[in-house]
Scaffold this active site. Structure first.
Site, PDB file in Angstrom:
ATOM      1  N   ALA A   1     -52.613  -8.130  36.771  1.00 17.37           N
ATOM      2  CA  ALA A   1     -52.956  -9.146  35.785  1.00 17.37           C
ATOM      3  C   ALA A   1     -54.157  -9.935  36.292  1.00 17.37           C
ATOM      4  CB  ALA A   1     -51.767 -10.051  35.532  1.00 17.37           C
TER       5      ALA A   1
ATOM      6  N   ARG B   1     -48.714  -2.810  42.724  1.00 20.95           N
ATOM      7  CA  ARG B   1     -48.390  -3.399  41.419  1.00 20.95           C
ATOM      8  C   ARG B   1     -48.082  -4.876  41.585  1.00 20.95           C
ATOM      9  NH1 ARG B   1     -47.135   0.291  37.384  1.00 20.95           N
ATOM     10  NH2 ARG B   1     -46.992   2.435  38.096  1.00 20.95           N
ATOM     11  N   CYS B   2     -48.343  -5.634  40.526  1.00 20.04           N
ATOM     12  CA  CYS B   2     -48.048  -7.075  40.547  1.00 20.04           C
ATOM     13  C   CYS B   2     -46.577  -7.307  40.865  1.00 20.04           C
ATOM     14  CB  CYS B   2     -48.391  -7.704  39.192  1.00 20.04           C
ATOM     15  SG  CYS B   2     -50.094  -8.244  39.113  1.00 20.04           S
ATOM     16  N   PRO B   3     -46.291  -8.314  41.656  1.00 20.13           N
ATOM     17  CA  PRO B   3     -47.174  -9.391  42.121  1.00 20.13           C
ATOM     18  C   PRO B   3     -47.770  -9.137  43.499  1.00 20.13           C
ATOM     19  CG  PRO B   3     -44.946 -10.000  42.646  1.00 20.13           C
ATOM     20  CD  PRO B   3     -44.887  -8.627  41.956  1.00 20.13           C
ATOM     21  N   ILE B   4     -47.626  -7.920  44.060  1.00 19.52           N
ATOM     22  CA  ILE B   4     -48.064  -7.645  45.430  1.00 19.52           C
ATOM     23  C   ILE B   4     -49.565  -7.907  45.637  1.00 19.52           C
ATOM     24  CG2 ILE B   4     -48.125  -5.932  47.277  1.00 19.52           C
ATOM     25  CD1 ILE B   4     -45.281  -6.967  46.491  1.00 19.52           C
TER      26      ILE B   4
END
Length: 76
Positions: free
Chosen positions: A48, A18-21
């Site tokens: 994103a 999941r963001c920001p990974i």
């Protein structure tokens, strides 16, 4: 025997993250590539995607291709 100008292609599956990974993982991977190498990112739709466009622009990286591979995966 391969020449030093040969383009290498790499693939990074970030669908489980999941963001920001995913963005951080892509940034780290790009540091290890040569100038003409190509990195394909497989993202889940929760990432994103527009962040990768901004990231590419800020880091002078070309986005060669962007497309939906399925209802759950986006390729950059």
């Amino acid at each position: 025997c391969s020449s030093s100008s040969e383009r290498m292609k790499y693939q990074l599956n970030l669908t489980a993250l999941r963001c920001p990974i995913p963005l951080l993982s892509a940034k780290k991977a790009l540091k290890n590539l040569d100038k003409n190498d190509e990195l394909m990112l497989i993202l889940n739709l929760e990432s994103a995607v527009e962040n990768f466009s901004i990231f590419a622009e800020e880091n002078s990286v070309s986005l060669v291709e962007q497309y939906y591979a399925s209802e759950k995966e986006f390729i950059v």
